[in-house]
Design an enzyme around this catalytic site. Structure first.
Site, short mmCIF file in Angstrom:
data_model
loop_
_atom_site.label_atom_id
_atom_site.label_comp_id
_atom_site.label_asym_id
_atom_site.label_seq_id
_atom_site.Cartn_x
_atom_site.Cartn_y
_atom_site.Cartn_z
N CYS A 1 11.81 5.49 -2.83
CA CYS A 1 11.12 5.74 -1.56
C CYS A 1 11.68 7.02 -0.99
CB CYS A 1 11.28 4.55 -0.62
SG CYS A 1 12.98 4.07 -0.29
N ARG B 1 13.45 1.11 1.29
CA ARG B 1 12.19 0.40 1.07
C ARG B 1 12.04 0.00 -0.40
NH1 ARG B 1 8.25 4.71 3.93
NH2 ARG B 1 9.91 6.10 3.23
#
Lengths: 289, 146
Positions: A245, A250
């Protein structure tokens, strides 16, 4: 069969329900850990008995861009009063985004007695369950972790470069605008961290939150997850997959989904992610705008 | 900081003097508790909000509006759709209480550095971006009326 068991996950016992947590608040075999993006949430109220593990102050090296080392992890484990036999139960805000990040860091040190509370803080709050501002203290423990193992679930830039050259699958879990390269600057100042926009060549775009039911923050069932990662994107459980990410937070959520819920055998999180790749000299980049 | 609205300059100084992380959090939670007083009323906007008011890069889904006062200054309104976005709520309250009704030049001259003064240097990259985005939206409303 519980709701979680009925969803068809390969390793369903990595998840526990809010009901289960509520009935195990005082069980010394478990330590409930809250990890959030917003540092105000834990002090504003948390699950009774839960301790906080903060990614910036607890999980990161204070100087270098890296995670804590063995000594740091030993100290953290001692502070939150766990032994290797303690099962840690992570939960947090943003659909457990930070909880899975902390879970991933704990796996770098081999603390496999670890679970995630399905639905995280959102579901707990929505169910009107108890929150307290009382910060618990636990007797310090003596914990000796192995050296951090960066070889199994963590990927570094040069490994990702080799991965790209070999044509192996990558999952970019950022937003579609970040993936396409459209979003490089925020209003008024350059987007922190990346000089170039776009994605790593060959990466498939699957924003991390697609794995979640937005109403209560729970994970989608295995059929729905397979429809996304396998039906749409063509991944297979035997694939060697790298997820990334912007800084690896994430993508730890997607790493968790692929590894535990769908049982993929080799998934690594590239925590250097776009803030490293988008600033690196000479690495290949694809754009779709 | 000398050119910031006076109340904001005082507040920033207060926060800069706090070295205890828990004390800072308590202070910010207390401020966030006043969020309902700065929340956009239905007379200004109703959901679904116009996307032009959305703060870019804010994971807490923050929105900012400004209406003009008779003296040419601005009255700011906010919403934060994520009920767990306490930091976004706190900065919204701070900006409304210190920038509404202040000369546009003062508001336009704010700096996103206030985020680090208020929330501490350890504020995460993602969180910092969203909070700075709220400050930028408030500044932008003042700048485009100068």
């Amino acid at each position: 069969m519980s709701d979680i068991q009925s969803r068809g996950y390969v390793k369903a016992d990595v998840l526990v329900s809010t009901e289960w947590v509520a009935s195990n608040l005082n069980n010394p075999a478990y330590r409930i850990i809250e990890s959030n993006e917003d540092p105000l949430l834990y002090p504003s109220g948390h699950i009774p008995g839960a301790v906080q593990v903060d990614w910036t102050t607890d999980l990161n090296d204070p100087l270098r861009r890296d995670y804590l080392d063995k000594a740091g992890f030993d100290a953290l484990a001692s502070r939150i009063g766990i032994t290797k036999d303690t099962t840690v139960i992570f939960y947090g805000d943003k659909n457990n985004w930070w909880a899975t990040y902390a879970f991933w860091v704990f796996q770098l040190f081999g603390h496999t007695n670890a679970k995630v509370m399905d639905g995280g803080r959102l579901k707990w709050e929505k169910e009107g369950r108890e929150l307290t501002r009382e910060v618990p203290t636990y007797p310090a423990t003596s914990y000796s972790a192995p050296e951090r193992d960066d070889t199994q679930i963590r990927a570094f830039r040069d490994e990702v470069l080799a991965h790209v050259k070999a044509g192996l699958p990558l999952v970019d879990v950022r937003s579609p605008d970040e993936f396409s390269g459209k979003k490089l600057h925020m209003e008024g100042y350059p987007q922190e961290g990346a000089l170039r926009g776009g994605h790593i060549p060959g990466a498939q775009s699957v924003p991390w939150a697609r794995a979640i039911n937005p109403d209560d923050g729970t994970f989608k069932n295995a059929v729905d997850l397979k429809a996304i990662y396998e039906g749409e994107k063509g991944l297979k459980p035997t694939d060697d997959v790298v997820a990334y990410c912007r800084i690896g937070e994430r993508s730890s959520h997607t790493w968790f989904v692929l590894t535990y819920l769908l049982g993929y055998q080799k998934v690594r999180n590239y925590d250097g992610s776009w803030t490293e790749w988008g600033n690196s000299v000479g690495v290949p980049i694809e754009k779709s705008v | 900081m000398a050119n910031y609205p006076a109340k904001l300059a005082e507040l920033v100084e207060d926060f800069e003097s706090i070295t205890n992380r828990n004390e800072r959090a308590e202070y910010l939670i207390e401020i966030a508790d006043r969020f309902s007083s700065v929340k956009v009323p239905a007379s200004i906007a109703t959901k679904p909000y116009d996307e032009s008011h959305r703060v870019p890069a804010c994971e807490s889904d923050a929105f900012v509006w400004a209406t003009e006062n008779p003296d040419g200054t601005l009255k700011y309104y906010f919403d934060v759709l994520n009920p767990q976005g306490l930091s976004a709520m706190a900065i919204s309250v701070i900006l409304e209480e210190t920038c509404s009704g202040r000369p546009l030049r003062e508001v336009a001259a704010l700096s996103t550095e206030i985020i680090f003064s208020i929330f501490g240097r350890e504020v995460s990259m993602g969180k910092g971006q969203g909070l700075m985005g709220i400050v930028n939206m408030v500044m932008a409303e003042a700048k485009r009326r100068l």
